[in-house]
Design a protein around this motif. Structure first.
Motif, PDB file in Angstrom:
ATOM      1  N   ARG A 338     132.132   3.268  83.219  1.00 21.93           N
ATOM      2  CA  ARG A 338     132.730   2.109  84.013  1.00 21.93           C
ATOM      3  C   ARG A 338     133.313   3.004  85.076  1.00 21.93           C
ATOM      4  O   ARG A 338     134.583   3.366  85.312  1.00 21.93           O
ATOM      5  CB  ARG A 338     133.938   1.515  83.164  1.00 21.93           C
ATOM      6  CG  ARG A 338     134.693   0.561  83.800  1.00 21.93           C
ATOM      7  CD  ARG A 338     135.621  -0.148  82.880  1.00 21.93           C
ATOM      8  NE  ARG A 338     136.742  -0.979  83.397  1.00 21.93           N
ATOM      9  CZ  ARG A 338     137.767  -0.474  84.111  1.00 21.93           C
ATOM     10  NH1 ARG A 338     138.271   1.089  84.001  1.00 21.93           N
ATOM     11  NH2 ARG A 338     138.842  -1.201  84.556  1.00 21.93           N
ATOM     12  N   VAL A 360     128.527  -0.111  84.093  1.00 21.46           N
ATOM     13  CA  VAL A 360     128.907  -1.278  84.476  1.00 21.46           C
ATOM     14  C   VAL A 360     129.970  -1.070  85.354  1.00 21.46           C
ATOM     15  O   VAL A 360     130.901  -0.469  84.969  1.00 21.46           O
ATOM     16  CB  VAL A 360     129.020  -2.462  83.206  1.00 21.46           C
ATOM     17  CG1 VAL A 360     130.314  -1.770  82.527  1.00 21.46           C
ATOM     18  CG2 VAL A 360     129.667  -3.749  84.059  1.00 21.46           C
ATOM     19  N   ARG A 364     132.686  -6.106  86.675  1.00 25.96           N
ATOM     20  CA  ARG A 364     132.117  -7.011  85.537  1.00 25.96           C
ATOM     21  C   ARG A 364     132.214  -6.412  84.198  1.00 25.96           C
ATOM     22  O   ARG A 364     131.714  -6.802  83.416  1.00 25.96           O
ATOM     23  CB  ARG A 364     130.436  -6.754  85.965  1.00 25.96           C
ATOM     24  CG  ARG A 364     129.979  -7.278  87.078  1.00 25.96           C
ATOM     25  CD  ARG A 364     128.325  -7.336  87.176  1.00 25.96           C
ATOM     26  NE  ARG A 364     127.705  -8.064  86.251  1.00 25.96           N
ATOM     27  CZ  ARG A 364     127.007  -7.419  85.280  1.00 25.96           C
ATOM     28  NH1 ARG A 364     126.555  -6.280  85.019  1.00 25.96           N
ATOM     29  NH2 ARG A 364     126.364  -8.503  84.366  1.00 25.96           N
ATOM     30  N   PHE A 365     133.287  -5.653  84.078  1.00 28.25           N
ATOM     31  CA  PHE A 365     133.711  -5.190  82.897  1.00 28.25           C
ATOM     32  C   PHE A 365     134.603  -6.057  81.920  1.00 28.25           C
ATOM     33  O   PHE A 365     135.451  -6.185  81.994  1.00 28.25           O
ATOM     34  CB  PHE A 365     134.492  -3.622  82.610  1.00 28.25           C
ATOM     35  CG  PHE A 365     134.772  -2.893  81.406  1.00 28.25           C
ATOM     36  CD1 PHE A 365     133.680  -2.230  80.928  1.00 28.25           C
ATOM     37  CD2 PHE A 365     135.672  -3.237  80.946  1.00 28.25           C
ATOM     38  CE1 PHE A 365     133.717  -1.219  79.853  1.00 28.25           C
ATOM     39  CE2 PHE A 365     135.782  -2.411  79.447  1.00 28.25           C
ATOM     40  CZ  PHE A 365     134.857  -1.709  78.970  1.00 28.25           C
ATOM     41  N   VAL A 370     129.695  -6.811  78.393  1.00 27.95           N
ATOM     42  CA  VAL A 370     129.660  -5.442  77.926  1.00 27.95           C
ATOM     43  C   VAL A 370     129.368  -5.420  76.358  1.00 27.95           C
ATOM     44  O   VAL A 370     128.699  -4.444  75.940  1.00 27.95           O
ATOM     45  CB  VAL A 370     130.886  -4.797  78.304  1.00 27.95           C
ATOM     46  CG1 VAL A 370     131.018  -3.128  77.413  1.00 27.95           C
ATOM     47  CG2 VAL A 370     131.279  -4.558  79.538  1.00 27.95           C
ATOM     48  N   MET A 373     125.472  -5.233  75.791  1.00 30.73           N
ATOM     49  CA  MET A 373     125.267  -4.002  76.219  1.00 30.73           C
ATOM     50  C   MET A 373     125.329  -2.797  75.240  1.00 30.73           C
ATOM     51  O   MET A 373     124.399  -1.950  74.971  1.00 30.73           O
ATOM     52  CB  MET A 373     125.888  -3.568  77.857  1.00 30.73           C
ATOM     53  CG  MET A 373     125.555  -4.403  78.956  1.00 30.73           C
ATOM     54  SD  MET A 373     126.406  -4.298  80.480  1.00 30.73           S
ATOM     55  CE  MET A 373     125.849  -2.634  80.735  1.00 30.73           C
TER      56      MET A 373
END
Length: 429
Positions: A338, A360, A364-365, A370, A373
């Protein structure tokens, strides 16, 4: 030439490799003086190195505050932390002129390097990450992400070279740089635009396969691998072991040593652990410990050495600092980065290219994005040849030894030149 001066500012991840370098050079018989901020005095002195202050605790905290670490803040870290260190570092090195001394410095726009150049003192430049090396052929992220693929490459190279000079001019006009520029003028070492380093040698502390050298990188740049420094904490190790024994291998979340604001990382990280039903260890950001209260899956540690912790983890979710990145590669675990700023976006891009993880951006975290992902990353890791291949290479790293060998090689060359000059003078006399 027996006196070596090391100049290093930054966060803990920047200082620790330089301390290891100082320890090794001391072991080889050199006197080592370490120029840094008071924040690191205990760490440097405990290593048996001579500590020279070039900055106060107040300057460290101003330059590494919550707001200083915001991605769009390019002012505070330089103005309050790096710029004030210029003159004390310059004065210390200036007073060594005429003696047998070698300067090692992270970067080149600092007082130690400037004094070395002005007073003809040998200087070696140290680089902890590849994003610091300009390339018109292979620019680092995030710059490379902003370049449309439709533009012909020769035009891109032209624009990047021109942009380099434009950015220098903008830097010289910015309000927060004026005191720094005035200091340099007063000390008669004005900042000048240059495309080549004046260093005898440049040492990159990362392996070639991570750096991915471009054809326009400096010819005097030598890559030695990751330094992999590690400060052990037995108490934290015991706490981690007890947690792992009860919960199993965890995800590890860390904000990095310089980051104070961990609310988003810890809040969303807790949700991720609960959604995936996997344990999580959250490191750093002491103020964020309360965000984990009430969760049997999550624990907080102020600090733990990642060489130990990552070998017991499923994956690491972190900021993309070079120290954590390297330890994750060594542990053969996937990493989700991040990135916020500095070298972090570029490190994230390289990790993705190598097949060692993904990234990411902070905007968008969140758990919804996440968690899937991470689940996908963990599944792929089970059969990842890349994780095992690069881990095997990093385990064998001898970066500090190889860097010290290179430094001693330059010292021998300098001694040889001095002897030749002395003999020449004697002959003509």
């Amino acid at each position: 030439m027996e006196h070596i001066v090391i100049y290093a500012l930054g966060t803990g991840g920047d200082i620790d490799p330089m301390v290891a370098m100082g320890i090794e050079l001391t072991r080889r018989g050199y006197r080592v003086s370490f120029l840094s901020n008071d924040y690191f005095q205990a760490r440097i002195s405990a290593a048996g190195l001579e500590f020279i202050s070039v900055g106060t605790l107040e300057e460290y905290h101003k330059g590494n505050s919550v707001t200083a670490w915001e991605s769009r803040n390019h002012v505070d870290n330089f103005e309050h932390y790096h710029a004030p260190a210029f003159e004390p570092a310059f004065d210390y090195v200036k007073n060594l002129a005429g003696n047998k001394v070698l300067v090692l410095a992270l970067g080149e726009e600092n007082g130690a390097a400037a004094a070395a150049e002005k007073f003809n003192i040998p200087f070696i430049k140290l680089l902890l990450s590849p994003n610091l090396i300009f390339s018109a052929y292979s620019p680092p992220a995030p710059m490379k992400w902003a370049i449309p693929k439709s533009i012909p490459r020769f035009i891109v190279r032209f624009l990047l070279r021109r942009n380099r000079k434009t950015r220098f001019k903008v830097f010289c006009r910015m309000e927060h740089t004026q005191a720094y520029l005035a200091t340099r003028q007063r000390l008669q070492c004005p900042l000048k635009f240059t495309t080549e380093s004046g260093a005898l040698l440049q040492i990159g502390f990362f392996p070639e396969w991570f750096g991915m050298p471009a054809k326009d990188w400096p010819t005097n740049l030598k890559l030695v691998g990751f330094p992999l420094q590690n400060r052990a904490s037995n108490q934290s190790r015991n706490e981690l072991d007890s947690f792992v024994e009860q919960q199993g291998a965890p995800l590890i979340f860390t904000s990095g040593t310089g980051v104070k604001d961990v609310v988003e990382l810890f809040t969303e990280g807790r949700k991720i652990c609960e959604q995936l039903q996997v344990p999580g260890v959250f490191v750093g950001g002491a103020s964020g410990a309360e965000l984990l209260q009430g969760s049997a899956l999550c624990m907080h540690l102020d600090y733990i050495d990642f060489e130990y912790a990552l070998s017991k983890a499923r994956a690491v979710i972190h900021h993309g600092g070079m120290g954590t990145t390297a330890q994750a590669i060594k542990a053969a675990i996937p990493q989700l980065i991040r990135p916020i700023k500095y070298d972090q976006p570029d490190n994230a891009d390289r990790i993705y290219k190598l097949g060692l993880g993904t990234y990411v951006m902070p905007a968008r975290f969140n758990a919804e994005v996440v968690a899937p992902m991470i689940a996908n990353m963990l599944q792929k890791a089970k059969n990842s040849k890349a994780l095992r291949f690069y881990a095997a290479d990093v385990i064998n790293s001898r970066a500090i030894i190889e860097a010290s060998d290179l430094i001693e090689g330059e010292l021998k060359k300098l001694e040889g030149k001095l002897m030749d000059l002395t003999e020449e003078v004697a002959v003509h006399s």
